[in-house]
Design a protein around this motif. Structure first.
Motif, mmCIF file in Angstrom:
data_model
loop_
_atom_site.group_PDB
_atom_site.id
_atom_site.type_symbol
_atom_site.label_atom_id
_atom_site.label_comp_id
_atom_site.label_asym_id
_atom_site.label_seq_id
_atom_site.Cartn_x
_atom_site.Cartn_y
_atom_site.Cartn_z
ATOM 1 N N GLU A 49 15.571 -30.748 -31.790
ATOM 2 C CA GLU A 49 16.328 -29.774 -31.022
ATOM 3 C C GLU A 49 17.784 -29.777 -31.448
ATOM 4 O O GLU A 49 18.240 -30.685 -32.141
ATOM 5 C CB GLU A 49 16.202 -30.036 -29.527
ATOM 6 C CG GLU A 49 16.558 -31.450 -29.125
ATOM 7 C CD GLU A 49 16.102 -31.703 -27.700
ATOM 8 O OE1 GLU A 49 16.977 -31.859 -26.847
ATOM 9 O OE2 GLU A 49 14.878 -31.717 -27.463
ATOM 10 N N SER A 50 18.522 -28.775 -30.996
ATOM 11 C CA SER A 50 19.876 -28.644 -31.507
ATOM 12 C C SER A 50 20.794 -29.655 -30.834
ATOM 13 O O SER A 50 20.498 -30.175 -29.768
ATOM 14 C CB SER A 50 20.383 -27.222 -31.297
ATOM 15 O OG SER A 50 20.675 -27.025 -29.940
ATOM 16 N N ALA A 88 25.176 -21.944 -12.937
ATOM 17 C CA ALA A 88 23.756 -21.895 -13.266
ATOM 18 C C ALA A 88 22.931 -22.546 -12.167
ATOM 19 O O ALA A 88 23.469 -23.246 -11.308
ATOM 20 C CB ALA A 88 23.502 -22.622 -14.592
ATOM 21 N N ILE A 89 21.643 -22.282 -12.212
ATOM 22 C CA ILE A 89 20.764 -23.085 -11.379
ATOM 23 C C ILE A 89 20.414 -24.335 -12.174
ATOM 24 O O ILE A 89 20.543 -24.355 -13.400
ATOM 25 C CB ILE A 89 19.479 -22.340 -10.975
ATOM 26 C CG1 ILE A 89 18.645 -21.985 -12.209
ATOM 27 C CG2 ILE A 89 19.792 -21.107 -10.156
ATOM 28 C CD1 ILE A 89 17.215 -21.659 -11.869
ATOM 29 N N ASP A 90 19.969 -25.356 -11.501
ATOM 30 C CA ASP A 90 19.621 -26.600 -12.163
ATOM 31 C C ASP A 90 18.195 -26.462 -12.701
ATOM 32 O O ASP A 90 17.230 -26.520 -11.938
ATOM 33 C CB ASP A 90 19.732 -27.744 -11.146
ATOM 34 C CG ASP A 90 19.485 -29.102 -11.790
ATOM 35 O OD1 ASP A 90 18.979 -29.123 -12.934
ATOM 36 O OD2 ASP A 90 19.788 -30.112 -11.142
ATOM 37 N N GLN A 91 18.081 -26.279 -14.004
ATOM 38 C CA GLN A 91 16.762 -26.011 -14.593
ATOM 39 C C GLN A 91 15.792 -27.166 -14.361
ATOM 40 O O GLN A 91 14.599 -26.954 -14.147
ATOM 41 C CB GLN A 91 16.888 -25.737 -16.095
ATOM 42 C CG GLN A 91 17.669 -24.478 -16.443
ATOM 43 C CD GLN A 91 16.927 -23.202 -16.098
ATOM 44 O OE1 GLN A 91 15.746 -23.218 -15.740
ATOM 45 N NE2 GLN A 91 17.626 -22.076 -16.165
ATOM 46 N N HIS A 138 14.740 -25.449 -27.166
ATOM 47 C CA HIS A 138 15.653 -24.628 -26.381
ATOM 48 C C HIS A 138 16.155 -25.452 -25.196
ATOM 49 O O HIS A 138 15.370 -26.122 -24.532
ATOM 50 C CB HIS A 138 14.922 -23.370 -25.896
ATOM 51 C CG HIS A 138 15.838 -22.364 -25.278
ATOM 52 N ND1 HIS A 138 16.363 -22.537 -24.033
ATOM 53 C CD2 HIS A 138 16.328 -21.188 -25.735
ATOM 54 C CE1 HIS A 138 17.141 -21.509 -23.743
ATOM 55 N NE2 HIS A 138 17.135 -20.677 -24.773
ATOM 56 N N PRO A 139 17.475 -25.419 -24.903
ATOM 57 C CA PRO A 139 18.004 -26.309 -23.862
ATOM 58 C C PRO A 139 17.317 -26.126 -22.501
ATOM 59 O O PRO A 139 17.024 -27.123 -21.823
ATOM 60 C CB PRO A 139 19.488 -25.944 -23.777
ATOM 61 C CG PRO A 139 19.759 -24.941 -24.818
ATOM 62 C CD PRO A 139 18.524 -24.674 -25.597
ATOM 63 N N ALA A 140 17.058 -24.874 -22.120
ATOM 64 C CA ALA A 140 16.411 -24.665 -20.822
ATOM 65 C C ALA A 140 15.031 -25.298 -20.817
ATOM 66 O O ALA A 140 14.615 -25.930 -19.847
ATOM 67 C CB ALA A 140 16.306 -23.180 -20.520
#
Ligand SMILES: Nc1ncnc2c1ncn2[C@@H]1O[C@H](COP(=O)(O)OP(=O)(O)OP(=O)(O)O)[C@@H](O)[C@H]1O
Ligand SMILES: Nc1ncnc2c1ncn2[C@@H]1O[C@H](COP(=O)(O)OP(=O)(O)OP(=O)(O)O)[C@@H](O)[C@H]1O
Ligand SMILES: [Mg+2]
Ligand SMILES: [Mg+2]
Lengths: 325, 326, 336, 501
Positions: C157-158, A115-118, A148-150
Motif C-alpha cells: 500500500e502507499s 471525516a467519519i472514522d472508517q 486504498h487507505p479507506a
C-alpha cells in the motif's frame, strides 16, 4: 491570488475530486454545492469551483494548483492518498488557503480532516455480524481496492472485532475493488468454494452484488452486512432479510464546508477536538445505521430516490459551531 | 515408414498447437487443478457460474476479434465504455418496465452501432490510428454516459430482461443461450458469409482486397460498427445480470480483457488470421484462471504475476511475429 | 497544390508554411500555443513564471513518459507497461531509501536501484518483443500486469514516510535555474542529437521496414531492445518526478500513463505504425493533453461536459494531424 | 564464392534441394530458372536472410558459418533484392548509406563526409532522375523504377566484392537498363563477381558470361553462355522440349465493341480514346510508367475518371469502384501479385472465391459447394496444389498467379485488364497464359494487355496503343506491329504535331 486581510465575504470555495467512477462521488459533489447555496445567496461565498475528473495522484496535485490559481480561499479535497498531497497542501497554506480533507484523512499538519472514522464504521457492522452469528461461525470478507487507505482502515476495524470473537473464523478475504459486478461474481466463486459459509462481511456497492449472488444460490441462511444505499434497501425490502446498512455519508464534504465556514469567520477550534492517527482530524458521527428496527422509517424516507443514492447526512452549522471556541 | 511416422506425430503436434485446441485443453487443465486444490471447483454449478461471468467478455471479444481480423492495426479500445453505455442507456430507457424492453434494446443497439461508425469514420477518412481513435472515442462515450444521465443513472433492468439473462432453463442461465447464439452467428458471419471472406481478405492484403472488389471503406466502418454494437449488447445483457447500474466505470475492465481474449484465442493482432472459435474458449480460459487464482487464496500480487506469466506463455506459443531470418 | 494554397501572401505565409508544412510536430506546437493563449486570455496569471514553473513540474512526468514511449513507437513497437513500470520504479526506489533511513547516500542508491529496476523491466519487454518476437501490444500489457504484481509485492500500500526534502529537491534550483527547466532543455537537446545521430536513422529504419533493415545488415533485434531500454530510462525519470511531487511510495503510481503517453506521441506527429516522427513532437503532444484539461477548467466548463470536451478536442486534434499528414504526403505517395 | 548442396524447406515446400553454385571474380554469372525454382532463396541464403537447413557457403575459400546479413556484408556480399530493401519513411540519402554512415564517437553523423560519398555514387545516375530531384526526398514518394535505382545505388555504396542482382531489370526502362548494364561492365572490369537474375533471355545473352540453370531447387546445368543456345537453355529450365516462340493466331476481332471510351482523363492520363472489340487483344505499349497502369486502374474504377465517357457495349457507364467494374464483367490481373493480387496467409479457396462471392446474389455460402464449383477452372489452369484449404503461400509464384487468374475466370469476365501479368513469370507459365488468353478471346472475351515486354506485346496483341506522358500517341496495327515502329513511337520519334513535351 492573495486574500485581502479585511475580507469578510465573497469567499471562493474550491472542490477537488480525483475520481468520478462512482455515483457516491457525484452525490458528494452535488451535496456540497447544495449546502453552499444559502451562503452564496447571502454573499458570504462567491462561488464553488469544482475540479472533478479521473486523475492519478499527481493529477490531483495539479487540480489543487489550478484551484489556487483561480483564487480559492478554501479547498475541500477528497484525497486519493494520505501523504501524497502534503507538499501541495503546504504550497496552498503558505498562500493563505485553507485546506480541508474529507472522506480519507491526510497526514499533513497544515490541513484539517473532516471525516467519519472508517475503522469504527467497519466495526459497527462487524459487531452486528458477530452478534447475529452468536459469536460462532465461518465467514468471508469482500473488500475494496487493496492498499486504498479507506479500505485499509476498514479491514483494520473488522479484523479487530473478529479477532476479539474466538468463535469466528475468516475463511478468505478477497478484493473486489468496490465493484458491484465483481462483488457478485466473487461471491459466486466463494459460495462454490466454501459450502459452509455462515456470514459475509461486505460493503459498498459490492454488497448488492453479493446479496444477489447469495439469493440466487438459494442460500438464505447466510448473514450479510450491507450498505445504506437505496438499491440495497430495495433488495432488502424485496428479500426480507435480516440486514444492516451503515451509512457512509457522501455529505462528509458538506460537513467539511460547514467547518470551513466557521474558519472563514475567523473562529478558532476548541482544544482537543482534533484526533485521529495524524492528530488533525475532526470526526463527525456516522449519521444512520439501518437495521430491521428502523428499516421502515429510512426506507420510506428514501423510497423515491434512484438506486445509487446513499443514505446521507451532514452536520448542521450549529453542530459545526460546537467544534469551535 | 519412419518418415511417415514422424510426419504423423508432427501433424498431431501441429493440431495440438492449434490455438483453439490448446486453449480448450488449458481450460480443462485449469478445471482439474481447481478441482484438486479445492473440491467443488469443477462442479457443474460452479462451471456454469464461471461461464456466466465469462459470457459478457465473450460477447465483447467477438466484436473485438472482427476489428482485429480486419487488420491495419485494428483494435477497439472503446468497447469497455460502450458496455457501460449499453447498461446505462438500457436502464434509463427501460425504467424497469417490460413493455419498454424492446425499445430500450433497439435504442442501445442503434446508438452503439453509430458510435462504431464514428470510430470507423475517424480511422478511414481521417487516418487516425485505431488505437488512439477508439481511445478518444472511449473518453467521449464515457463522458456521454455522464452527460446523458447527469452522472446519475436512472431506472434499471425490467423483470423480463432479468429472467432472460439470469433465469434458468434446465439449470442453464439464459445468458449462456444468448452467448451461444451470438457465437454461432459470428462463426457463420466469419466463415460462411461474404462479409467474412471480405474481412479476411482485407486483413491479409488491403490493396489486393480492393482490387478484388472488396468495398474497403464500408467494410472497415461497418466492422467497427458491429464491434461497438456487440459491446453495447453485452452491456445491455450485463444490465440484466446486475439489475441496476451503480457505477459508471463498470465496463472498463472489458477493454483490454477483450484484446487479451482475442490474442489468447489465437487471433494475431496483425490481422487476417484466427477466428471466433479460439476466442470463445479464450474468454472462458481467462475467467477460469481468475477464479482459480482467487480460490487458491493467492494474494493480489501473486495473482497478477501468475496471470501475466501465463499470458506470456500463451503469447510464446502463438502470439509471435514472423522471423526476420527465415 | 497544398504549397500554393497556403502560400497566400505576406508575413503570415511564412508562419503558415512553418506550421502546416513538413513535420507534424510543428502543428502540435501551434496547437499548444493556441491552447496556452486561450487559457491566458481568461486567466492572465496562467503564464506567470511561478505558475508556469509549477505547471511544468506537474507536466514533466507525462512529458518524460511520452518521450520514452516515442523511442519504442519509432522502432515499430508500443509499450503498454509504461504506467505500471512507473509504479515498480517508484516502490523500488522508496523501499531502498527507507531501508537506509532516507540518508543522502541511501537516496542516491534508491534512485540508482529504481533506474536499475526500470532498465530490467525495459529489458524484459525488449527481449520478448525483439528476440522472442512477441507482439508488442499484448506482450507489454502482460508484462505490465507483472510489474503491478511486483510493485504490490514490494509495497502493498502507499506510504513510506518519504521526507519533504525530496519534494524540495524536485522543486528546487540547480545552477540558478529550476531543475525542471534543465530537464526540459536536456530533452530538447536530445531530440536534436537524435535527429543527427546514426542511431536515430537506424531506429526509424527498423520501425519503418524491419525486414528491409535486417536485409541491409542492421542489428534489428538489438535496436528494438535498446528502444525499450531507453524508454524505460525515461520512464524511471518520470517515476522520480512523480515521487518528488507526491513524496509517496505508491504501488499504483503512474496509472493511465501508458495510454496517455501513446496519445501524446500520436498528437506529437509520430506515426503509431513506426518509422516516422520524433520525440520532439511528443513533448508538445504531452503539453497539449495537459493544456486541454486546464483550458476546460479555466473556461469554467461544467463538470459533466469536461470529459466530453476533453475527448472531442483529443479526437479533433488527431483528425487534424491525420488530415495534414495525408495532404503533405499527398503528391508522391500515390504509388502505394 | 561458392555455395554447396544448399537445402531449404519452408514448412511443406522445398525451396532448395541441394543447390550448388560457384562464382568467379570478374564474371557476370546468370542464374536462370522457372518461377519458384529457388533463385531468390539461394541469393538470400548467401546473404544470410534465409538460414539454410544444410549446406555451406564460402567466400574466398573461407567458410561462412551462421550467416547473417551483417556478416555477409562484412565479407563483401551486396544484394539487390527482388522485393527491394528500402525504408519508405527515410530519405534517399539515408537509404543509400543505411548502416554505413560515417559518424563520430558519439554517434553523430558527419554530414559532409556522407555527402561526398553520396555524390560520388549518385553522379552516375543523375541523368536518370528528374531535374528537381533531391537526395532528401523520401523513398516512399519515388516510382518503382527509381526505387529500383536507389536500391542499386545502395548496394554500390557498400563497394562489395560480390554483387547479387535479383531481377533488377523487371521494372526498369530501356534507358535505365542500358545504364545499369554499363555499370555492370565497369564492375566486371574491377574484378568483382556478379550474380544476375532475369527472366529476359536477350538480357542474359547481352551481359552474361556464364549461366547456371536451376530447376526444382537444384542446378541442372552450368555453362559458358557462348556455348549454349536459347533452346538448350529453355529445355534445361522446363525439362522438356517446346518452343518459346509464340504468336497469337489471326485476330478474330469481328464482333461488336465491348468497351470503349473517348476523352478519358484521370490523375496521370489525358484525353484517351479507344475502342475494344469482341475477341481482340488490345496491347498497351510505350516506355514504362507512361500512364498505362493508370489507364487500366481508371477503367477498373480504382482511380477516378475526371473527364470523358466510358462505353460498355454502347451504354454509357461510370465505374467508380472495382465492384462496379466487376458488375460490368471487367477483370483486373496484376503482375505484382504480392502487392496487388494474393492474400498470402489465406487459403487457396478464399483466394479463388473472394470476387465471386462479392458478386453472388446470396451473401451466405457453404465451403463445400465452393470447392466443388472450383473444379473446372482449376483443371483449366492446370493448378498444382495439395488441398484448397492450405494457405496460398505454400504455392510457387507461378501457381499463385494462376490462382489469381482463376479468381477472375470464376466471374466469367467479358473484358480482362492485364497489367504486366508475366512480370517475373517463367517461360512455361507465360506460354500457358498466352494460350489461355487466346482461348478466352475465342470464347468471346476481350483483353487489354499492358506489358513491359515488347516482344510479348507484339506476339499477343491485335492492336497496340502506344502511351507517352499519359496520352496515346499512336495506334499500331497490322504490319506496323513490329519492334522498330513500336520503339520509335514509344520514344516519340514520329510524334506527328511535335506535341510530346
Ligand atoms: N517465406 C516463404 N514461405 C513459404 N514458402 C516460400 C517462402 N519463400 C519462398 N517460398 C517457396 O519456395 C519456393 C522457391 O521460391 P523462390 O522465391 O526462391 O523462387 P524464385 O526462383 O525466386 O521464383 P521467382 O522467379 O518467382 O522469383 C516457391 O515454391 C515459394 O513458394
Ligand atoms: N493498386 C493501386 N491502387 C490505387 N492506385 C494505384 C494502384 N496501383 C497504381 N496506382 C496508381 O497508378 C499510378 C502509377 O501508375 P502510372 O500511371 O505511372 O502507370 P505506369 O506508368 O504504367 O506504371 P509504373 O509507374 O509502375 O511504371 C499512381 O498514381 C497510382 O495512383
Ligand atoms: Mg526470384
Ligand atoms: Mg521469388
Amino acid at each position: 491570488a492573495g486574500r485581502g486581510e479585511a475580507k469578510t465575504e465573497g469567499f471562493v470555495i474550491g472542490v477537488s475530486n480525483p475520481w468520478v467512477g462512482s455515483e457516491w462521488r457525484t452525490q458528494m459533489v452535488d451535496r456540497v454545492q447544495e449546502v453552499a447555496q444559502p451562503y452564496i445567496r447571502e454573499g458570504f461565498i462567491k462561488e464553488v469551483i469544482v475540479q472533478s475528473f479521473d486523475v492519478p495522484l499527481e493529477g490531483q496535485i495539479d487540480q489543487i494548483r489550478n484551484l489556487i490559481s483561480r483564487g480559492a480561499n478554501v479547498i475541500l479535497v477528497n484525497p486519493a492518498d494520505a501523504n501524497a498531497l502534503n507538499p501541495v497542501i503546504r504550497e496552498a497554506t503558505q498562500r493563505g488557503v485553507i485546506v480541508i480533507a474529507t472522506d480519507t484523512e491526510v497526514s499533513s499538519p497544515e490541513a484539517i480532516n473532516v471525516a467519519i472514522d472508517q475503522a469504527e464504521w467497519a466495526r459497527i457492522s462487524a459487531r452486528w455480524l458477530v452478534d447475529k452469528l452468536g459469536g460462532e461461525g465461518k465467514i468471508v470478507a469482500i473488500n475494496g481496492i487493496a492498499g486504498h487507505p479507506a479500505n485499509t482502515a476498514r479491514v483494520r476495524g473488522y479484523t479487530e472485532v473478529f479477532g476479539d470473537a474466538p468463535g469466528i473464523e475468516i475463511l478468505n478475504q478477497v478484493n473486489a475493488d468496490w465493484d458491484n459486478a465483481l462483488g457478485q461474481s466473487t461471491m459466486q466463486n466463494l459460495l462454490a468454494t466454501y459450502p459452509d459459509i455462515n456470514g459475509v462481511w461486505v460493503q459498498d456497492g459490492m454488497a448488492e452484488g453479493a446479496l444477489r449472488a447469495i439469493r440466487s444460490a438459494g442460500r438464505d441462511d447466510i448473514y450479510v452486512t450491507g450498505e445504506a444505499r437505496v438499491g440495497y434497501l430495495n433488495l432488502w425490502k424485496e428479500t426480507g432479510i435480516d440486514g444492516i446498512g451503515v451509512a457512509n455519508p457522501p455529505g462528509c464534504m458538506a460537513s467539511a464546508l460547514e467547518v470551513a465556514v466557521q474558519l472563514l469567520k475567523g473562529r478558532e477550534l476548541k482544544d482537543g477536538i482534533l484526533s485521529g492517527p495524524f492528530g488533525n482530524t475532526i470526526y463527525v458521527p456516522v449519521p444512520v445505521v439501518v437495521t430491521n428496527l428502523n428499516f421502515d422509517t429510512v426506507y420510506n424516507e428514501y423510497k423515491g430516490y434512484p438506486d445509487y443514492y446513499s443514505v446521507d447526512g451532514h452536520i448542521t452549522p450549529a453542530q459545526a459551531e460546537q467544534f469551535f471556541k | 515408414m519412419k518418415n511417415n511416422c514422424s510426419a504423423g506425430i508432427q501433424q498431431r503436434l501441429a493440431w495440438f498447437l492449434e490455438p483453439t485446441v490448446l486453449v480448450f485443453s488449458l481450460c480443462l487443465v485449469l478445471l482439474a487443478i481447481g478441482q484438486v486444490v479445492s473440491p467443488g471447483f469443477a462442479a457443474p454449478r460452479q462451471i456454469i457460474n464461471m461461464l456466466v461471468v465469462a459470457s459478457f467478455l465473450g460477447i465483447v471479444a467477438a466484436g473485438q476479434s472482427l476489428v482485429v481480423i480486419g487488420g491495419k492495426n485494428g483494435i477497439d479500445l472503446s468497447v469497455g465504455n460502450l458496455v457501460t453505455f449499453g447498461a446505462i442507456v438500457g436502464g434509463a430507457m427501460m425504467r424497469q418496465q417490460d413493455q419498454r424492453l424492446v425499445l430500450a434494446l433497439v435504442t442501445v443497439l442503434v446508438l452503439s452501432f453509430l458510435v462504431g461508425l464514428l470510430n470507423g469514420t475517424g480511422v478511414v477518412f481521417f487516418g487516425i490510428p485505431p488505437l488512439v481513435m477508439t481511445l478518444g472515442m472511449g473518453i467521449i462515450v464515457a463522458a456521454t454516459n455522464r452527460f446523458i444521465t447527469g452522472g446519475v443513472p436512472v431506472g434499471g433492468a425490467s423483470p423480463l430482461l432479468r429472467s432472460l439473462v439470469v433465469g434458468r432453463l434446465g439449470g442453464v442461465p439464459g445468458i449462456l443461450f444468448w452467448w451461444v447464439l451470438i457465437a454461432v452467428l459470428v462463426l457463420v458471419l466469419l466463415h460462411n458469409s461474404r462479409y467474412g471472406m471480405n474481412l479476411y481478405a482485407l486483413g491479409s492484403n488491403e490493396t489486393a482486397a480492393r482490387l478484388s472488389g472488396v468495398p474497403v471503406v464500408p467494410m472497415r466502418i461497418i466492422t467497427f460498427g458491429i464491434c461497438s454494437l456487440l459491446a453495447g449488447l453485452a452491456g445491455f445483457l450485463y444490465l440484466g445480470y446486475l439489475g441496476s447500474v451503480y457505477n459508471i466505470t463498470l465496463g472498463d475492465k472489458y477493454t483490454l480483457a477483450s484484446v487479451v481474449a482475442v490474442v489468447v484465442g489465437g487471433t494475431a493482432l496483425t490481422g487476417g488470421t484466427g477466428g471466433y472459435r479460439g476466442v470463445f474458449f479464450g474468454a472462458i480460459m481467462l475467467q477460469l484462471l481468475e477464479s482459480l487464482l482467487i480460490t487458491l487464496r493467492m494474494e493480489q500480487f501473486g495473482r497478477n504475476i501468475t496471470f501475466g506469466v501465463v499470458l506470456l506463455l500463451l503469447i510464446f506459443m502463438y502470439g509471435r511475429d514472423k522471423k526476420l531470418r527465415m | 497544390m497544398v504549397k500554393q494554397f497556403f502560400s497566400l501572401s505576406g508575413v503570415t505565409a511564412g508562419a503558415k508554411r512553418f506550421f502546416l508544412k513538413g513535420e507534424v510536430w510543428r502543428l502540435s506546437l501551434l496547437v499548444m500555443i493556441a491552447l496556452a493563449a486561450v487559457i491566458t486570455a481568461v486567466q492572465p496569471n496562467y503564464i506567470m513564471p511561478y505558475n508556469l514553473l509549477v505547471k511544468l513540474r506537474t507536466w514533466l512526468p507525462l512529458v518524460l513518459a511520452a518521450y520514452g514511449q516515442t523511442f519504442v513507437i519509432l522502432g515499430g513497437g508500443i509499450d503498454l507497461s509504461v504506467g505500471t513500470m512507473i509504479a515498480l520504479v517508484n516502490v523500488t526506489a522508496v523501499e531502498i531509501m527507507a531501508a537506509g533511513g532516507f540518508s543522502g547516500p541511501s537516496i542516491l542508491l534508491g534512485f540508482l536501484c529504481g533506474i536499475a529496476a526500470g532498465l530490467a523491466a525495459g529489458a524484459v519487454n525488449g527481449f520478448c518483443v525483439a528476440y522472442l518476437r512477441f507482439q508488442p501490444i499484448i506482450t507489454t500489457f502482460a508484462t505490465g500486469i507483472i510489474w503491478t504484481g511486483l510493485a504490490l509485492w514490494i509495497r502493498p500500500e502507499s506510504g513510506g514516510g518519504v521526507p519533504m526534502e525530496l519534494y524540495d529537491l524536485y522543486s528546487g534550483n540547480f545552477l540558478f535555474l529550476p531543475l525542471v527547466v534543465w530537464a526540459l532543455a536536456a530533452l530538447f537537446g536530445l531530440s536534436w542529437l537524435l535527429k543527427k545521430s546514426s542511431f536515430g536513422v537506424h531506429l526509424k529504419a527498423v520501425g519503418g521496414n524491419a525486414p528491409a533493415a535486417f536485409e541491409t545488415g542492421l542489428p534489428v533485434a538489438r535496436i528494438r531492445l535498446s528502444s525499450y531500454m531507453i524508454c524505460s530510462v525515461f520512464v524511471s525519470l518520470a517515476s522520480f518526478c512523480i515521487l518528488g511531487e507526491t513524496i509517496t511510495g505508491n504501488p499504483y503510481a503512474g496509472q493511465g500513463y501508458d495510454l496517455e503517453s501513446i496519445s501524446a506521441v500520436a498528437l506529437g506527429g509520430t506515426s503509431l505504425a513506426g518509422g516516422i516522427g520524433g520525440p520532439l513532437g511528443s513533448i508538445f503532444g504531452a503539453a497539449i493533453l495537459k493544456l486541454v484539461n486546464d483550458a476546460i477548467f479555466f473556461l469554467g466548463i461544467p463538470v459533466n461536459f469536461q470529459r466530453l470536451m476533453q475527448g472531442l478536442i483529443l479526437v479533433g486534434a488527431l483528425a487534424a494531424g491525420g488530415l495534414l499528414s495525408k495532404k503533405n504526403r499527398g503528391n508522391g505517395k500515390d504509388e502505394e | 564464392m561458392r555455395a554447396q548442396s544448399i537445402k531449404k524447406r519452408f514448412g511443406g515446400v522445398t525451396a532448395l534441394s541441394g543447390a550448388d553454385f560457384d562464382l568467379r571474380s570478374g564474371e557476370v554469372h546468370v542464374l536462370l530458372g522457372s518461377n519458384g525454382c529457388g533463385k531468390s532463396t539461394l541469393c538470400k541464403v548467401i546473404s544470410g536472410v534465409v538460414r539454410p537447413d544444410s549446406g555451406t557457403v564460402s567466400v574466398k575459400d573461407q567458410l561462412m558459418e551462421d550467416i547473417t546479413p551483417r556478416l555477409s556484408r562484412e565479407r563483401g556480399v551486396g544484394v539487390v533484392y527482388q522485393e527491394l530493401s528500402l525504408i519508405p519513411g527515410l530519405s534517399v540519402a539515408r537509404n543509400i548509406l543505411l548502416g554505413m554512415e560515417q559518424a563520430n564517437g558519439l554517434g553523430i553523423l558527419r554530414d559532409s563526409k556522407n555527402g561526398e560519398a553520396l555524390e560520388e555514387i549518385f553522379s552516375d545516375f543523375r541523368g536518370l532522375f528528374p531535374r528537381e530531384f533531391s537526395l532528401d526526398t523520401l523513398v516512399q514518394g519515388l516510382s518503382p523504377d527509381l526505387q529500383q535505382l536507389v536500391e542499386i545505388m545502395k548496394v554500390l555504396a557498400r563497394d562489395p566484392e560480390i554483387l547479387i542482382f535479383d531481377e533488377p531489370t523487371a521494372s526498369l526502362s530501356k534507358e535505365q537498363i542500358d545504364l545499369f548494364f554499363g555499370i555492370l561492365e565497369r564492375l566486371k572490369a574491377k574484378h568483382k563477381g556478379i550474380i544476375f537474375i532475369s527472366h529476359k533471355l536477350e538480357e542474359i545473352f547481352r551481359v552474361g558470361d556464364r549461366i547456371t540453370i536451376m530447376r526444382g531447387g537444384r542446378h541442372v546445368g552450368c555453362s559458358d553462355l557462348s556455348d549454349i543456345t536459347r533452346d538448350e537453355i529453355v529445355n534445361l529450365m522446363v525439362g522438356d522440349i517446346f518452343h518459346s516462340e509464340y504468336r497469337k493466331s489471326s485476330p478474330s476481332g469481328s464482333g461488336k465493341e465491348l468497351l470503349g471510351g473517348c476523352g478519358l482523363s484521370g490523375k496521370t492520363i489525358r484525353g484517351i480514346d479507344f475502342s475494344l472489340r469482341q475477341g481482340e487483344i488490345l496491347g498497351l505499349g510505350g516506355l514504362q510508367g507512361q500512364g498505362q497502369r493508370s489507364f487500366l486502374l481508371t477503367l477498373f474504377g480504382v482511380e477516378p475518371l475526371q473527364e470523358g465517357q466510358l462505353r460498355r457495349e454502347g451504354r454509357e457507364v461510370s465505374l467508380r469502384s472495382p465492384k462496379q467494374a466487376m458488375r460490368e464483367s471487367l477483370a483486373y490481373i496484376s503482375g505484382d501479385r504480392k502487392k496487388y493480387g494474393v492474400f498470402l496467409i489465406r487459403s487457396i479457396l478464399e483466394n479463388l472465391f473472394v470476387s465471386r462471392v462479392i458478386l453472388s446474389r446470396v451473401p451466405l455460402f457453404r465451403r463445400k459447394t465452393l470447392k466443388e464449383s472450383a473444379g473446372p477452372v482449376i483443371r483449366d489452369l492446370g493448378l498444382v496444389y495439395d488441398t484448397l484449404d492450405k494457405p496460398v503461400s505454400t504455392l510457387s509464384g507461378g501457381n499463385q498467379q494462376k490462382v489469381i487468374i482463376g479468381r477472375w475466370l470464376l466471374n466469367d469476365p467479358a473484358v480482362i485488364l492485364m497489367d504486366d501479368p508475366t512480370k517475373g513469370v517463367d517461360v512455361k507459365t507465360k506460354k500457358d497464359l498466352y494460350e489461355l488468353m487466346e482461348r478466352m478471346c475465342q470464347a468471346g472475351c476481350s483483353v487489354i494487355w499492358n506489358s513491359s515486354d515488347d516482344q510479348e506485346l507484339l506476339q499477343n496483341a491485335d492492336r497496340v496503343l502506344v502511351f507517352r506522358e499519359g496520352r496515346v500517341i499512336r495506334e499500331l496495327q497490322g504490319s506496323d506491329l513490329n519492334e522498330e515502329t513500336l520503339y520509335r513511337a514509344a520514344l516519340g520519334m514520329d510524334d506527328p504535331a511535335g506535341e510530346g513535351r
